[in-house]
Design a protein around this motif. Structure first.
Motif, PDB file in Angstrom:
ATOM      1  N   PRO A   1       0.818  -1.216   0.000  1.00  0.00           N
ATOM      2  CA  PRO A   1       0.000   0.000   0.000  1.00  0.00           C
ATOM      3  C   PRO A   1       0.853   1.268   0.000  1.00  0.00           C
ATOM      4  CG  PRO A   1      -0.900  -1.590   1.541  1.00  0.00           C
ATOM      5  CD  PRO A   1       0.428  -2.136   1.076  1.00  0.00           C
ATOM      6  N   ALA A   2       1.964   1.255   0.717  1.00  0.00           N
ATOM      7  CA  ALA A   2       2.824   2.439   0.777  1.00  0.00           C
ATOM      8  C   ALA A   2       3.394   2.794  -0.583  1.00  0.00           C
ATOM      9  CB  ALA A   2       3.958   2.219   1.775  1.00  0.00           C
ATOM     10  N   LEU A   3       3.699   1.791  -1.397  1.00  0.00           N
ATOM     11  CA  LEU A   3       4.203   2.045  -2.748  1.00  0.00           C
ATOM     12  C   LEU A   3       3.077   2.356  -3.729  1.00  0.00           C
ATOM     13  CD1 LEU A   3       6.945  -0.725  -3.083  1.00  0.00           C
ATOM     14  CD2 LEU A   3       7.275   1.722  -2.663  1.00  0.00           C
ATOM     15  N   MET A   4       1.910   1.739  -3.539  1.00  0.00           N
ATOM     16  CA  MET A   4       0.803   1.926  -4.481  1.00  0.00           C
ATOM     17  C   MET A   4       0.097   3.254  -4.315  1.00  0.00           C
ATOM     18  SD  MET A   4      -1.010   1.078  -7.029  1.00  0.00           S
ATOM     19  CE  MET A   4      -0.612  -0.611  -7.402  1.00  0.00           C
ATOM     20  N   HIS A   5      -0.062   3.714  -3.102  1.00  0.00           N
ATOM     21  CA  HIS A   5      -0.899   4.893  -2.887  1.00  0.00           C
ATOM     22  C   HIS A   5      -0.434   6.143  -3.626  1.00  0.00           C
ATOM     23  CE1 HIS A   5      -3.020   2.929   0.771  1.00  0.00           C
ATOM     24  NE2 HIS A   5      -3.326   2.373  -0.369  1.00  0.00           N
ATOM     25  N   PRO A   6       0.862   6.441  -3.748  1.00  0.00           N
ATOM     26  CA  PRO A   6       1.241   7.601  -4.572  1.00  0.00           C
ATOM     27  C   PRO A   6       0.825   7.441  -6.041  1.00  0.00           C
ATOM     28  CG  PRO A   6       3.059   6.957  -3.149  1.00  0.00           C
ATOM     29  CD  PRO A   6       2.021   5.871  -3.038  1.00  0.00           C
ATOM     30  N   TRP A   7       0.938   6.228  -6.568  1.00  0.00           N
ATOM     31  CA  TRP A   7       0.514   5.984  -7.959  1.00  0.00           C
ATOM     32  C   TRP A   7      -1.000   6.151  -8.075  1.00  0.00           C
ATOM     33  CZ3 TRP A   7       3.921   5.581 -11.808  1.00  0.00           C
ATOM     34  CH2 TRP A   7       5.239   5.245 -11.487  1.00  0.00           C
ATOM     35  N   ALA A   8      -1.725   5.616  -7.115  1.00  0.00           N
ATOM     36  CA  ALA A   8      -3.182   5.717  -7.133  1.00  0.00           C
ATOM     37  C   ALA A   8      -3.637   7.163  -6.975  1.00  0.00           C
ATOM     38  CB  ALA A   8      -3.774   4.842  -6.028  1.00  0.00           C
TER      39      ALA A   8
END
Length: 110
Positions: free
Chosen positions: A91-98
């Motif tokens: 989630p920590a890596l995905m949330h900026p992309w999302a």
């Protein structure tokens, strides 16, 4: 093209901290919405996030591919790029992309 219910459930959980996530079946896959913003598509259990002129370079710099499909014998492309594989596990890596995809979806809505 298809999408598995288990993958949609996983993505819904992954994106839940960003807002109310729902999916809707479309074009053989699914569209993902966050608080009614259409920000992602899932085809064959591959996640693609919304891009525009403001965030496309970020996806291209990572070597991520756009969503392409064949229509009437021609290759067409949509403003969605594949999500980074490593971000799918965190989630920590995905949330900026999302969040970047959500911003593009918000700009498109205006």
């Amino acid at each position: 093209m298809s999408v598995s219910a288990d993958y949609i459930a996983y993505l819904t959980e992954l994106f839940a901290p960003l807002g109310r996530i729902r999916s809707k079946r479309m074009f053989g896959g699914a569209g993902l919405y966050c608080d009614e913003l259409f920000f992602a598509i899932v085809i064959d259990d591959v996640l693609y996030l919304k891009v525009d002129e403001h965030n496309r370079a970020q996806f291209e710099a990572e070597g991520l591919e756009p969503f392409r499909y064949e229509a009437k014998g021609k290759l067409a492309q949509m403003n969605y790029y594949r999500a980074p594989d490593e971000a799918l596990d965190s989630p920590a890596l995905m949330h900026p992309w999302a969040r970047s995809a959500l911003a593009a979806a918000l700009r498109a809505k205006k």
